[in-house]
Structure formats: structure tokens, C-alpha cells
Design an enzyme around this catalytic site. Structure first.
Site, short mmCIF file in Angstrom:
data_model
loop_
_atom_site.label_atom_id
_atom_site.label_comp_id
_atom_site.label_asym_id
_atom_site.label_seq_id
_atom_site.Cartn_x
_atom_site.Cartn_y
_atom_site.Cartn_z
N CYS A 30 0.78 -1.07 0.05
CA CYS A 30 0.01 -0.06 0.17
C CYS A 30 0.95 1.43 0.02
O CYS A 30 0.77 2.16 -0.82
CB CYS A 30 -0.75 -0.07 1.34
SG CYS A 30 -1.96 1.32 1.33
N GLY A 31 1.78 1.20 0.95
CA GLY A 31 2.83 2.22 0.97
C GLY A 31 3.55 2.80 -0.52
O GLY A 31 3.63 3.66 -1.05
#
Length: 468
Positions: free
Chosen positions: A393-394
Site C-alpha cells: 500500500c505504501g
């Protein structure tokens, strides 16, 4: 928290090297950009011209944000000690302003470094593989190889043309060091802010009135890259009475380190502050009056008749842009910048009401970009972040951040403020101006044919100067 920190710190120009696969890590990308250096050489006539000073300060301000090895300014001592003819952050002299904007005054610039010339500098005094002249007159501005015989008369003052000239010069130098535009520095590029149509030759355009009347009441939506560029160019206008200027400043976010890479009024001293409050402090120091709106822009509020009716929008959220005509502004000028390793040099400007599509028709149904090319996420820098523990996600969020360069916003702001000036003078506007600094001559500029009610955006007088 680590993901958020990296998103907030990542230099938006250095992201070019990550997205292209040129750098295998953020540190490697930063090291590459620290090798980029620039020299700006100025003549004695810069001391006598507010427009040439606007070109100089724009070049230094935007240049230091992408030439991370530094921007040297070659100037005679009497030029550095000459009074500023424009207003900048309490600086009294040209030298003060250069230092405040993180330029480095020198007697002789570093050899074999790309060089930009402004004012009376002889071609044989600035040799090198890349040497260009930024030139302007009235509403026209351009950049030519230093060896070219082309130079505008540089007689009629118009500070937005100075902003454009300085931004175009940095653009050419940056494209040269990046090596992705073979013509950079070897071509003649420019345009007339008064007549931005591609059929108009900026080298012989002339035209455009002396700046005597200026807009006095504006609502700025978004105070990041573009919003601060609008303020930069507005702040360089020759207002006779700055206290006559009323600005509504709307944003909800705080300044982070990444903003310093693109936004011309951001520096480390204001990081962590709300954008509205930092920009209000800057504007009030300039002598302007401000009102703060710390909320997202949306259709859920109405502008009253007593508030500024001319809005300048610089947000990249399509949902907010779709609502621009729904809250009661009489006129809206909005701009958006391109994304990605090829399109970051592109911009579009729209004016509403428009004889083209409405804001609602243009942006309704669109959402903020969620699609990322698999090739980007497969680049070595993003794979390296995964091995360092950054989750999927990051990494996706980081990859989705836009590439950005401060000079693109500055060039766009010159055209946006020129549009506001034409509205102030009850002249024609443009439905769309679509261009890229990669090939400025291939732009589109479509005159707005819509019939609108008479509109007074608020008008105040300019302090008249000549290039004496």
C-alpha cells in the site's frame, strides 16, 4: 507512519529518476540531482528593470528546487547592491533577494555548467555547451541560444513576462541536463501573454498594454505548487497600493518537505504550518489583506456577493474542479499540470464560464488517479523500498505521487495571471490554453466566445515604471 513520512519527504523532481528506472533508490536519485548545477549571469541593466528582476528571481527560485547542486549568480558588485524594483520578502537589494532565494552570488561562475544570461551580457563572456538568453518586452517573453541574434527590445515593463522568461530558461536548462529533449538550448522558444495563440510570433508580436490597472480581489483555491505560483506572480505585480488587494486563501493541508521541491513560497522555515496561514503571513508581509478558508473546496458552500468573485484554482482533484461553477463565482481560471515522466512539463488552463464544456461536464465522473502502470512499480527504486519493509500500500501510494518541477507551475502562473489581467481590462479570455514546455510552439489557445454579463473583479492602479 514511515510510509507517510516518505510520501511527505520525497522530492517531486527527483521522483523522475525513480519512475524512469534511472535511480535504484531515493538516495541515488538525490545524488544524481545534486550533480545538477546552474549559472545565471546578469547584466547591469537588470538593476533598472522590474521585469528583468522578475526573470532573475524566478530563475533563482525555481532553479534551486531542481538544480540541487546550486544556482550561482554572476553579477557586478554594483548590480548586487542596487535596490530591488520589485517587492520580495523584505529584501532591499538584488543581492539580498538572490541570497534569500538560496542563490549564490559569485564573481565568475563555475566553468562548463549550464548558463542562463539575463540583460546586457556579451555572448563571448558566457561560453559553454549550454548557454541561453532569457529575453522579454511587454507581454512577450522567450529563450534563445546565446549565439542567436534574437533579443527583444526589453523596454516595456510587464513582470508576468519576466516570470515566464525566467521559468522558460530554467525549463530549457533542466531538459538539457536531463537529456530527454535534444533541442533544449538550441532553439528559440517563447510566447506572447497578450496573444498566446500559436500563430502569433512572440519575437515580433508587440501589442499588449502598459500595466496600469490590476486585479484587486481574488479567491485562491489550493495553495500548493500552482496556488503558490499564482501568489508569486501576483506578488511581483507593481501594485501602487498593496493594501487595496483582498485575497481569500483556501486550503486544508499543512506544508511538508515535499512542497519545498515544487512550491515557490515554501521553505524550511514554514514546514509544518497550515498552508493558509503560511501564505497569509507571506501575503500580509507583501501588504495584501487576506481571509483564510481552511476547508476542502466543494459545492456545499456559496460565495457571497461581498466576497471576491474572481477565483484562481490550482487543485488537482477532479471532483473539486467539477464544482467550480456551482458556488457563485463570476469567473474562474483553473489550471492543471501533467503527470508522469513525459507529461510533467505539460499544463492546461481553462476559464469559466466557457464556450466549450462546462466544468461539470469536463470533470464529473472522474476520480483521482488510481491506475499505475505495472512498469513503474517494477522499477528498481520501488523494489528496493519493498526490501526495506515498505508495504504494498505504501509503495503504491508513493508511486502515485506526481512528478513535479517548480518552473512548470511558474510558467503556468504567468499565463493564468495574464488571463486575470485581461479580465480586469474587459478583454478576451481563453476557453483553453493547452501546452507543454517540451514543445511550447505546439500549444493550443482557443478564444472564449461565451456571452457573459459585465463583470468588475475589483480594480486598482499600478505603479508605473519604465526600463530606464
Amino acid at each position: 507512519m514511515a510510509t507517510l513520512s516518505l510520501n511527505d519527504r520525497l522530492h517531486r523532481a527527483v521522483k523522475l529518476a525513480l519512475d524512469s528506472g534511472e535511480a535504484t533508490s531515493v538516495d541515488e536519485g538525490m545524488a544524481l540531482f545534486r550533480r545538477y548545477r546552474l549559472v545565471v549571469q546578469i547584466g547591469r541593466d537588470v538593476a533598472r528593470s522590474s521585469s528583468l528582476q522578475a526573470a532573475l528571481l524566478t530563475a533563482v527560485n525555481t532553479g534551486r528546487r531542481c538544480f540541487l547542486g546550486g544556482v550561482e549568480v554572476v553579477a557586478a558588485a554594483e548590480v548586487l547592491e542596487a535596490p530591488l524594483r520589485i517587492v520580495w520578502s523584505g529584501s532591499r537589494t538584488i543581492g539580498d533577494a538572490i541570497v534569500d532565494l538560496q542563490g549564490v552570488p559569485v564573481v565568475i561562475g563555475t566553468p562548463e555548467v549550464p548558463r542562463i544570461v539575463i540583460g546586457d551580457v556579451a555572448p563571448d563572456s558566457a561560453r559553454g555547451a549550454f548557454a541561453v538568453r532569457a529575453t522579454l518586452d511587454g507581454w512577450s517573453a522567450g529563450v534563445v541560444p546565446l549565439s542567436s541574434s534574437v533579443r527583444l527590445p526589453e523596454r516595456q515593463e510587464c513582470t508576468p513576462a519576466g516570470v515566464l522568461a525566467g521559468a522558460l530558461a530554467i525549463s530549457e536548462a533542466f531538459q538539457y541536463v536531463r537529456g530527454d529533449t535534444v533541442e533544449a538550448g538550441a532553439r528559440e522558444i517563447g510566447l506572447s501573454l497578450w496573444d498566446p495563440e500559436p500563430s502569433v510570433d512572440w519575437r515580433s508580436a508587440g501589442g499588449g498594454p502598459q500595466l496600469e490597472l490590476l486585479p484587486s480581489r481574488l479567491w485562491l483555491i489550493g495553495l500548493g505548487h500552482l496556488g503558490q505560483a499564482y501568489l508569486w506572480t501576483l506578488g511581483l505585480l507593481p501594485y501602487a497600493d498593496p493594501s487595496a488587494i483582498e485575497l481569500v486563501l483556501q486550503d486544508f493541508d499543512a506544508l511538508v518537505e515535499a512542497n519545498d521541491s515544487t512550491s515557490p513560497l515554501t521553505h524550511r522555515g514554514v514546514l509544518g504550518q497550515k498552508k493558509t496561514r503560511a501564505m497569509a503571513a507571506w501575503a500580509e508581509h507583501r501588504g495584501f489583506r487576506t481571509v483564510i478558508q481552511e476547508r476542502r473546496f466543494a459545492h456545499s458552500f456559496r460565495v457571497s456577493d461581498a466576497e471576491p468573485q474572481l477565483a484562481l484554482c490550482g487543485v488537482d482533484n477532479p471532483l473539486a474542479r467539477a464544482d467550480l461553477e456551482d458556488v457563485g463565482f463570476a469567473r474562474v481560471i483553473e489550471a492543471g499540470l501533467g503527470k508522469g515522466t513525459r507529461e510533467y512539463l505539460a499544463f492546461q488552463i481553462h476559464t469559466f464560464p466557457s464556450s466549450g464544456r462546462s466544468a461539470k461536464a469536463r470533470w464529473s465522473g472522474m476520480h483521482e488517479a488510481t491506475f499505475l502502470e505495472r512498469t513503474m512499480l517494477a522499477q528498481p527504486a520501488y523494489r528496493s523500498l519493498a526490501t526495506q519493509g515498505l508495504d504494498d500500500c505504501g509503495i503504491t501510494t508513493l508511486a502515485g505521487r506526481s512528478v513535479g518541477a517548480s518552473f512548470v507551475g511558474a510558467a503556468t502562473s504567468a499565463l493564468v495571471i495574464a488571463e486575470a489581467l485581461r479580465i480586469t481590462l474587459a478583454e478576451r479570455t481563453y476557453t483553453v490554453i493547452d501546452a507543454t514546455l517540451r514543445a511550447p510552439d505546439r500549444r493550443r489557445a482557443i478564444v472564449n466566445e461565451v456571452a457573459v454579463d459585465p463583470f468588475n473583479p475589483g480594480i486598482t492602479r499600478a505603479e508605473l515604471h519604465s526600463m530606464a
